[in-house]
Design an enzyme around this catalytic site. Structure first.
Site, short mmCIF file in Angstrom:
data_model
loop_
_atom_site.label_atom_id
_atom_site.label_comp_id
_atom_site.label_asym_id
_atom_site.label_seq_id
_atom_site.Cartn_x
_atom_site.Cartn_y
_atom_site.Cartn_z
N LYS A 1 2.48 10.38 8.24
CA LYS A 1 1.77 9.93 9.44
C LYS A 1 2.31 10.56 10.73
O LYS A 1 1.99 11.69 11.03
CB LYS A 1 1.78 8.41 9.50
CG LYS A 1 0.84 7.79 8.44
CD LYS A 1 0.58 6.35 8.71
CE LYS A 1 -0.29 5.66 7.68
NZ LYS A 1 -1.71 5.83 7.91
N ASP B 1 9.27 2.74 1.77
CA ASP B 1 8.08 3.45 2.21
C ASP B 1 7.94 3.21 3.72
O ASP B 1 7.46 2.17 4.16
CB ASP B 1 6.86 2.94 1.44
CG ASP B 1 5.57 3.65 1.87
OD1 ASP B 1 5.56 4.27 2.96
OD2 ASP B 1 4.57 3.56 1.12
N PHE C 1 0.86 -1.19 0.00
CA PHE C 1 0.00 0.00 0.00
C PHE C 1 0.89 1.23 0.00
O PHE C 1 1.74 1.40 0.87
CB PHE C 1 -0.94 0.04 1.22
CG PHE C 1 -1.91 1.20 1.13
CD1 PHE C 1 -3.08 1.09 0.39
CD2 PHE C 1 -1.63 2.41 1.75
CE1 PHE C 1 -3.96 2.16 0.27
CE2 PHE C 1 -2.50 3.50 1.62
CZ PHE C 1 -3.67 3.37 0.89
C1 LIG Z 1 2.90 2.41 3.85
C2 LIG Z 1 2.00 3.54 3.48
N1 LIG Z 1 2.33 4.34 2.47
C3 LIG Z 1 1.57 5.38 2.12
C4 LIG Z 1 0.38 5.65 2.74
C5 LIG Z 1 -0.48 6.79 2.30
O1 LIG Z 1 -0.40 7.84 3.22
P1 LIG Z 1 -1.48 9.03 3.18
O2 LIG Z 1 -2.79 8.45 3.58
O3 LIG Z 1 -0.93 10.04 4.17
O4 LIG Z 1 -1.49 9.55 1.80
C6 LIG Z 1 -0.02 4.83 3.81
C7 LIG Z 1 -1.30 5.07 4.50
O5 LIG Z 1 -1.83 4.24 5.18
C8 LIG Z 1 0.81 3.75 4.18
O6 LIG Z 1 0.47 2.92 5.18
#
Ligand SMILES: Cc1ncc(COP(=O)(O)O)c(C=O)c1O
Length: 390
Positions: A244, A215, A128
């Site tokens: 986050k 990520d 994700f």
């Molecule tokens: C690993 C990871 N990358 C990216 C995102 C996306 O972040 P945002 O919701 O701040 O765009 C998330 C959100 O849950 C995530 O868990």
């Protein structure tokens, strides 16, 4: 309740009015223990006095000027972030998806700078990375992608935790320029790869001149028991994305880069009106400095051990539990059965949890959790699970 909101969320019927530390209160005055942190965001707890004071002071001083001018809090945050992550440069965005967009653009530009006209990025099954067009295309979930085709091209997908699959791609695909991967897959259900996985990816990237892009939007900022999850394996990536918990609730994302990756972007290649604004950068600086000074990652490691042990012991006799797994305070209880109703059941009992990937209870509690609060999360959740599976 307004009918004028886009129907994008299935929100639970509860409205929180205020919070303090690990607790929230709703509009009826009911208290909740927050074991989710707004999905891994409020890691230092709610209404944290040093952060509140920094935000209040900054709001009374300066909110926004744009990147047409130098922003001193951006420089301070960049220095502290790069020093603590052993990285060189950072681009500030406003969310995790935006941080990943920056990483994807960086990788493509890196490829073009080497004469690769059709650069490809290796991404993982069940990954994700966000909800923008490029990041949902990088995401490994049909649920997230369905209905939004045509997807953005330029991604090659591999199974997670499978080094042989990456080696096969390296043999056959000369257009690959980078790997984008989560050190632990969060949305997929806290899927923890074998030890040595990130190190093996690092080796393959070095052999092939690819960028290793981690990520750490969910795993970063002390959540895993180290400031960044890659530090468990002593792996330094070329690019790392954060969001986050970086602002503990003030929106900010970061695409941090090192070495050759840090020299890819030149003026005009990327930008953001709000990215790196004084308020967000001061908040994130306060968060990061506080986490470093108070050894918050160590508490996350200790409370993670305690909570996972209590859950393992308390659920040992429950036949519907497959396993409890964790890295720091990224905690999952995998069930044999779909368990979404547990969220409402726990809410009724004053505990905030999440279910992801249908059968996985996910806990992302505050990293400042005390020993007693950790025991409270465990006992409340164990009794909910027994009630649910009876
Ligand atoms: C690993 C990871 N990358 C990216 C995102 C996306 O972040 P945002 O919701 O701040 O765009 C998330 C959100 O849950 C995530 O868990």
């Amino acid at each position: 309740m307004s009918d004028h909101l886009v129907n994008a969320y299935q929100s639970l019927p509860v409205t929180f009015t205020h919070g303090d530390g690990c607790y929230l209160w709703d509009s009826d005055g009911q208290q909740y223990l927050d074991a989710l942190c707004g999905i891994s965001v409020t890691s230092l707890g709610h209404n944290y006095p040093p952060l509140t004071a920094a935000i209040q002071d900054q709001a009374a001083t300066l909110l926004h000027t744009s990147n047409l001018y130098s922003i001193s809090w951006q420089h301070k945050l960049a220095d502290l972030l790069c020093t603590s992550a052993n990285m060189d440069r950072v681009f500030f965005a406003n969310s995790g998806a935006e941080a990943n967009e920056a990483a994807i653009k960086l990788a493509r530009l890196y490829g073009h700078q080497q004469g690769i006209k059709n650069p490809q990025i290796v991404v993982m099954q069940h990954a994700f990375h966000g909800r923008t067009m490029a990041t949902l295309s990088a995401t490994g979930s049909r649920k997230v992608q369905a209905g939004f085709e045509p997807l953005v091209s330029g991604f090659v997908r591999a199974p997670y935790n499978d080094i042989a699959a990456i080696e096969a791609i390296a043999e056959n695909n000369r257009n690959v320029v980078a790997i984008l991967v989560e050190p632990v897959q969060g949305e997929a259900g806290i899927v923890i790869p074998d030890s040595g996985y990130l190190g093996a990816l690092r080796r393959i990237c070095d052999q092939n001149n690819w960028l290793l892009m981690l990520d750490e939007v969910q795993t970063g900022m002390a959540r895993s028991g180290k400031m960044f999850a890659c530090q468990h394996e002593a792996v330094v990536p070329d690019v790392m994305t954060l969001a986050k918990a970086l602002g503990n609730g003030v929106p900010i994302g970061a695409c941090v880069s090192r070495g050759k990756a840090a020299e890819v972007f030149k003026p005009g290649n990327h930008g953001s009106t709000f990215g790196g604004n004084p308020l967000a950068c001061r908040a994130a600086y306060t968060v990061l400095a506080d986490m470093l000074e108070n050894h918050v990652a160590d508490n996350a490691a200790q409370r993670g051990e305690q909570l996972s042990l209590l859950l393992q012991q308390g659920l040992a006799d429950n036949k519907q539990v497959v396993e409890v797994r964790h890295l720091g305070l990224l905690i999952a209880i995998e069930m044999k059965i779909p368990c979404q109703p547990l969220v409402a059941l726990a809410l009724e009992r004053g505990l905030l949890i999440n279910v992801t990937a249908e059968r996985t209870i996910r806990l992302l509690p505050p990293l400042i959790l005390s020993e007693a609060q950790t025991a409270e999360v465990a006992s409340k959740l164990i009794s909910c699970i027994y009630q649910f599976t009876e």
